[in-house]
Design an enzyme around this catalytic site. Structure first.
Site, mmCIF file in Angstrom:
data_model
loop_
_atom_site.group_PDB
_atom_site.id
_atom_site.type_symbol
_atom_site.label_atom_id
_atom_site.label_comp_id
_atom_site.label_asym_id
_atom_site.label_seq_id
_atom_site.Cartn_x
_atom_site.Cartn_y
_atom_site.Cartn_z
ATOM 1 N N ILE A 55 31.336 19.685 -16.329
ATOM 2 C CA ILE A 55 32.568 20.117 -16.882
ATOM 3 C C ILE A 55 32.253 20.605 -18.728
ATOM 4 O O ILE A 55 31.729 19.597 -19.079
ATOM 5 C CB ILE A 55 33.570 18.834 -16.960
ATOM 6 C CG1 ILE A 55 34.988 18.871 -17.788
ATOM 7 C CG2 ILE A 55 33.020 17.430 -17.569
ATOM 8 C CD1 ILE A 55 36.146 18.163 -17.400
ATOM 9 N N SER A 56 32.780 21.383 -19.039
ATOM 10 C CA SER A 56 32.510 22.095 -20.324
ATOM 11 C C SER A 56 32.661 20.987 -21.437
ATOM 12 O O SER A 56 33.761 20.117 -21.338
ATOM 13 C CB SER A 56 32.968 23.292 -20.606
ATOM 14 O OG SER A 56 32.587 24.194 -19.747
ATOM 15 N N ALA A 57 32.107 21.152 -22.481
ATOM 16 C CA ALA A 57 32.417 20.371 -23.676
ATOM 17 C C ALA A 57 33.971 20.708 -24.040
ATOM 18 O O ALA A 57 34.290 21.925 -24.067
ATOM 19 C CB ALA A 57 31.436 20.491 -24.672
#
Length: 207
Positions: A55-57
């Protein structure tokens, strides 16, 4: 915790609009991370999912969302669903008025994301598909914006074809030993490319 993170991203100039700020506050990131990482949900960092996905930052989610200039009524395609977090943020950023289509190449991730989206009340605004995102989603084209959450070697021609005139593609591209995030705007038969920043994404997978 969400408020503190969003305020930090706003102060850093990553969140620029009230619309994206509200969207980031509205979506509970802890519901999109694996249970063992819930306590880290509001740290500004990517977190592992499964099948080598992440999950992206939060700063990257906010940045990509800002780059497509969200507004009510938009039709957005996301390539690389992951857990569904970015799609949910986009849905909030268009004020749940419009449509977000998201496509994931890993079947198990697509199922996981669909469950998250349905549980949190985004089903109907967000539609989750399993398939090769490099081919886009022609049945629902053209799109106002396309967000790609994995790094491609080149700009997928099918995605450009499926953009509306004036539409925007936000995509990380592998260049040399690194990756660069681009905002690409379609102008008739031509495209305008603008480099945004260096990034680090997982590679865009082949089917």
């Amino acid at each position: 915790m969400a408020l503190r993170l969003v305020e930090e991203l706003t102060n850093e100039g990553i969140i620029k609009t009230e619309r994206v700020k509200k969207a980031m506050l509205a979506v509970p990131r802890e519901e999109f991370v694996m249970p063992e990482y819930r306590m880290m949900a509001y740290e500004d960092r990517p977190l592992p999912l499964f099948f080598d996905a992440t999950i992206s930052a939060p700063h990257m989610v906010a940045m990509m969302c800002e780059l497509v200039e969200p507004r009510p009524g938009m039709k957005i395609l996301e390539v690389g669903t992951g857990s569904g977090y970015q799609a949910a943020v986009c849905a909030e950023a268009i004020e749940r008025k419009g449509k977000v289509y998201t496509i994931e190449i890993v079947k198990e991730l697509a199922i996981y994301a669909a469950q998250n989206i349905e549980r949190l009340g985004y089903w109907g605004i967000v539609e989750v598909y399993h398939g090769d995102g490099k081919k886009g989603l022609e049945r629902h084209a053209p799109f106002d914006a396309i967000i790609v959450t994995a790094a491609a070697r080149t700009i997928p021609s099918e995605l450009i074809k499926q953009l509306k005139d004036g539409g925007v593609l936000v995509i990380p591209i592998e260049e040399g030993v690194g990756q660069v995030l681009y905002k690409i705007t379609k102008r008739g038969e031509k495209i305008e490319k603008r480099a945004i920043t260096y990034v680090l994404f997982v590679p865009l997978r082949d089917s």
